[in-house]
Scaffold this active site. Sequence first.
Site, PDB file in Angstrom:
ATOM      1  N   GLY A  17      32.675  34.931  41.383  1.00 48.58           N
ATOM      2  CA  GLY A  17      33.605  34.092  42.137  1.00 48.58           C
ATOM      3  C   GLY A  17      32.960  33.599  43.521  1.00 48.58           C
ATOM      4  N   ARG A  42      31.623  37.686  31.810  1.00 47.12           N
ATOM      5  CA  ARG A  42      30.749  36.791  31.100  1.00 47.12           C
ATOM      6  C   ARG A  42      29.388  36.752  31.499  1.00 47.12           C
ATOM      7  NH1 ARG A  42      35.773  33.822  30.628  1.00 47.12           N
ATOM      8  NH2 ARG A  42      35.872  33.240  32.780  1.00 47.12           N
ATOM      9  N   LEU A  77      36.728  40.898  43.681  1.00 51.80           N
ATOM     10  CA  LEU A  77      37.698  40.476  42.295  1.00 51.80           C
ATOM     11  C   LEU A  77      39.057  40.051  42.749  1.00 51.80           C
ATOM     12  CD1 LEU A  77      37.448  43.782  40.220  1.00 51.80           C
ATOM     13  CD2 LEU A  77      36.466  41.474  39.694  1.00 51.80           C
ATOM     14  N   GLY A  78      39.638  39.044  42.289  1.00 50.57           N
ATOM     15  CA  GLY A  78      40.857  38.673  42.476  1.00 50.57           C
ATOM     16  C   GLY A  78      41.230  37.361  41.467  1.00 50.57           C
ATOM     17  N   TYR A 129      52.131  38.476  46.680  1.00 44.68           N
ATOM     18  CA  TYR A 129      50.716  38.742  46.920  1.00 44.68           C
ATOM     19  C   TYR A 129      50.289  39.559  48.107  1.00 44.68           C
ATOM     20  CZ  TYR A 129      46.137  36.679  48.230  1.00 44.68           C
ATOM     21  OH  TYR A 129      44.856  36.419  48.409  1.00 44.68           O
ATOM     22  N   LYS A 133      48.211  43.058  47.791  1.00 46.86           N
ATOM     23  CA  LYS A 133      47.020  43.295  48.526  1.00 46.86           C
ATOM     24  C   LYS A 133      47.061  44.692  49.628  1.00 46.86           C
ATOM     25  CE  LYS A 133      44.320  39.742  47.403  1.00 46.86           C
ATOM     26  NZ  LYS A 133      43.156  40.068  46.517  1.00 46.86           N
TER      27      LYS A 133
HETATM   28  N1  LIG Z   1      41.273  31.684  48.236  1.00 48.89           N
HETATM   29  C1  LIG Z   1      41.656  32.094  49.387  1.00 48.89           C
HETATM   30  O1  LIG Z   1      41.762  31.351  50.277  1.00 48.89           O
HETATM   31  C2  LIG Z   1      41.709  33.497  49.810  1.00 48.89           C
HETATM   32  C3  LIG Z   1      42.110  33.912  50.928  1.00 48.89           C
HETATM   33  C4  LIG Z   1      42.164  35.396  51.586  1.00 48.89           C
HETATM   34  C5  LIG Z   1      41.716  36.390  50.504  1.00 48.89           C
HETATM   35  N2  LIG Z   1      41.319  36.031  49.237  1.00 48.89           N
HETATM   36  C6  LIG Z   1      40.793  37.058  48.330  1.00 48.89           C
HETATM   37  O2  LIG Z   1      39.523  37.049  48.271  1.00 48.89           O
HETATM   38  C7  LIG Z   1      38.926  37.589  47.103  1.00 48.89           C
HETATM   39  C8  LIG Z   1      37.922  36.790  46.446  1.00 48.89           C
HETATM   40  O3  LIG Z   1      38.510  35.318  46.358  1.00 48.89           O
HETATM   41  P1  LIG Z   1      37.512  34.213  45.586  1.00 48.89           P
HETATM   42  O4  LIG Z   1      38.092  32.895  45.930  1.00 48.89           O
HETATM   43  O5  LIG Z   1      36.143  34.492  45.805  1.00 48.89           O
HETATM   44  O6  LIG Z   1      38.070  34.557  43.932  1.00 48.89           O
HETATM   45  P2  LIG Z   1      37.762  33.839  42.911  1.00 48.89           P
HETATM   46  O7  LIG Z   1      36.548  32.671  43.017  1.00 48.89           O
HETATM   47  O8  LIG Z   1      38.807  33.257  41.849  1.00 48.89           O
HETATM   48  O9  LIG Z   1      36.586  34.893  42.016  1.00 48.89           O
HETATM   49  C9  LIG Z   1      37.309  36.125  41.340  1.00 48.89           C
HETATM   50  C10 LIG Z   1      36.348  36.834  40.906  1.00 48.89           C
HETATM   51  O10 LIG Z   1      37.341  37.970  40.045  1.00 48.89           O
HETATM   52  C11 LIG Z   1      37.119  37.782  38.718  1.00 48.89           C
HETATM   53  N3  LIG Z   1      38.378  37.887  37.936  1.00 48.89           N
HETATM   54  C12 LIG Z   1      39.168  37.171  37.898  1.00 48.89           C
HETATM   55  N4  LIG Z   1      39.921  37.703  36.821  1.00 48.89           N
HETATM   56  C13 LIG Z   1      39.463  38.580  35.933  1.00 48.89           C
HETATM   57  C14 LIG Z   1      39.446  39.028  34.811  1.00 48.89           C
HETATM   58  N5  LIG Z   1      40.764  39.062  34.322  1.00 48.89           N
HETATM   59  N6  LIG Z   1      38.571  40.108  34.345  1.00 48.89           N
HETATM   60  C15 LIG Z   1      37.553  40.239  34.985  1.00 48.89           C
HETATM   61  N7  LIG Z   1      37.143  39.478  36.192  1.00 48.89           N
HETATM   62  C16 LIG Z   1      38.257  38.510  36.712  1.00 48.89           C
HETATM   63  C17 LIG Z   1      36.236  36.502  38.560  1.00 48.89           C
HETATM   64  O11 LIG Z   1      35.362  36.483  37.299  1.00 48.89           O
HETATM   65  P3  LIG Z   1      35.617  35.068  36.212  1.00 48.89           P
HETATM   66  O12 LIG Z   1      34.535  34.304  36.994  1.00 48.89           O
HETATM   67  O13 LIG Z   1      35.161  35.490  34.900  1.00 48.89           O
HETATM   68  O14 LIG Z   1      36.846  34.596  36.311  1.00 48.89           O
HETATM   69  C18 LIG Z   1      35.399  36.286  39.700  1.00 48.89           C
HETATM   70  O15 LIG Z   1      34.334  36.772  39.540  1.00 48.89           O
HETATM   71  C19 LIG Z   1      40.255  37.900  46.072  1.00 48.89           C
HETATM   72  O16 LIG Z   1      40.632  39.139  46.351  1.00 48.89           O
HETATM   73  C20 LIG Z   1      41.468  36.755  46.716  1.00 48.89           C
HETATM   74  O17 LIG Z   1      42.657  37.158  46.639  1.00 48.89           O
HETATM   75  C21 LIG Z   1      41.180  34.678  48.732  1.00 48.89           C
END
Ligand SMILES: NC(=O)c1ccc[n+]([C@@H]2O[C@H](COP(=O)([O-])OP(=O)(O)OC[C@H]3O[C@@H](n4cnc5c(N)ncnc54)[C@H](OP(=O)(O)O)[C@@H]3O)[C@@H](O)[C@H]2O)c1
Length: 230
Positions: A17, A42, A77-78, A129, A133
């Site tokens: 991610g 993967r 994860l997320g 959401y 969390k």
């Molecule tokens: N986006 C934002 O602005 C934001 C803000 C605050 C907090 N957050 C939180 O920060 C965390 C990290 O965010 P991020 O943006 O880095 O997330 P991301 O880029 O979407 O990456 C998520 C990770 O989780 C894995 N994952 C998702 N679904 C899966 C499944 N069904 N089985 C196995 N692995 C799975 C993904 O693997 P694959 O590559 O295989 O999909 C990836 O390694 C999350 O918990 C998110 O909610 C995000």
Amino acid sequence: MQLTNSKKIALLLGATGLVGSALLDELLAHDAYIRVIAPTRRPMHRQHDKLENPVINFDELEEYAGKLPCQDVFIALGTTIKKAGSKEAFRKVDFDYIVKGALVAKTGGANQCLLVSSSGADVESRFFYTSVKGQTEEAIKDLGFWATHIFQPGVLVGNREEFRLGERIGIGVSNLLRRISPEILGDYNPTKVSVLAQKMVDAAQGMEPGVQVHGAMSLLEDKAVSDEDI
Ligand SMILES: NC(=O)c1ccc[n+]([C@@H]2O[C@H](COP(=O)([O-])OP(=O)(O)OC[C@H]3O[C@@H](n4cnc5c(N)ncnc54)[C@H](OP(=O)(O)O)[C@@H]3O)[C@@H](O)[C@H]2O)c1
């Protein structure tokens, strides 16, 4: 497994991610870690002497109990409800996989857990959401690691290939408000992914016991996240 601050093994969940890949870079480069185990669904096709990348089925996480030795577990994860397809599928990743993954790490010897949660995380939240969390944070605290670090970033700023409208709007609005003052946003300031990853890895070297929550205000780099970063 003993408390130690060198020759550690890190378990990283979510290594593919946005945050996870920044964490992976930090962990591989850090002298305190001799191995980084990064299970993914993967293969990552990334070669590094310290890196092990078992390909696993996250629905069968329990089967890895005691089989992934580590001292520090980093969890990034997320998913999103849109990407997962339903609220249930979202919760499976953002609660079930995270809590089961942390338990697997604990049975493998982890004494420090570093979790990426979110600003606004709150069991009582009326938003699905942030309520999930919050539930995840509570469940992780209940596992009783020697040290638990919960990071609550604001909207993430980094090089994401995928277009996420909500994230873009969040960054745009935050930037407008930050021009007035970062204090207005407080723990809803945007968070630069590279800063978050570095602060997470630094926190694991601090070796402080108990639960520590790191809000977005504490995840700002010395200069505020600049517009050029988005
Ligand atoms: N986006 C934002 O602005 C934001 C803000 C605050 C907090 N957050 C939180 O920060 C965390 C990290 O965010 P991020 O943006 O880095 O997330 P991301 O880029 O979407 O990456 C998520 C990770 O989780 C894995 N994952 C998702 N679904 C899966 C499944 N069904 N089985 C196995 N692995 C799975 C993904 O693997 P694959 O590559 O295989 O999909 C990836 O390694 C999350 O918990 C998110 O909610 C995000």
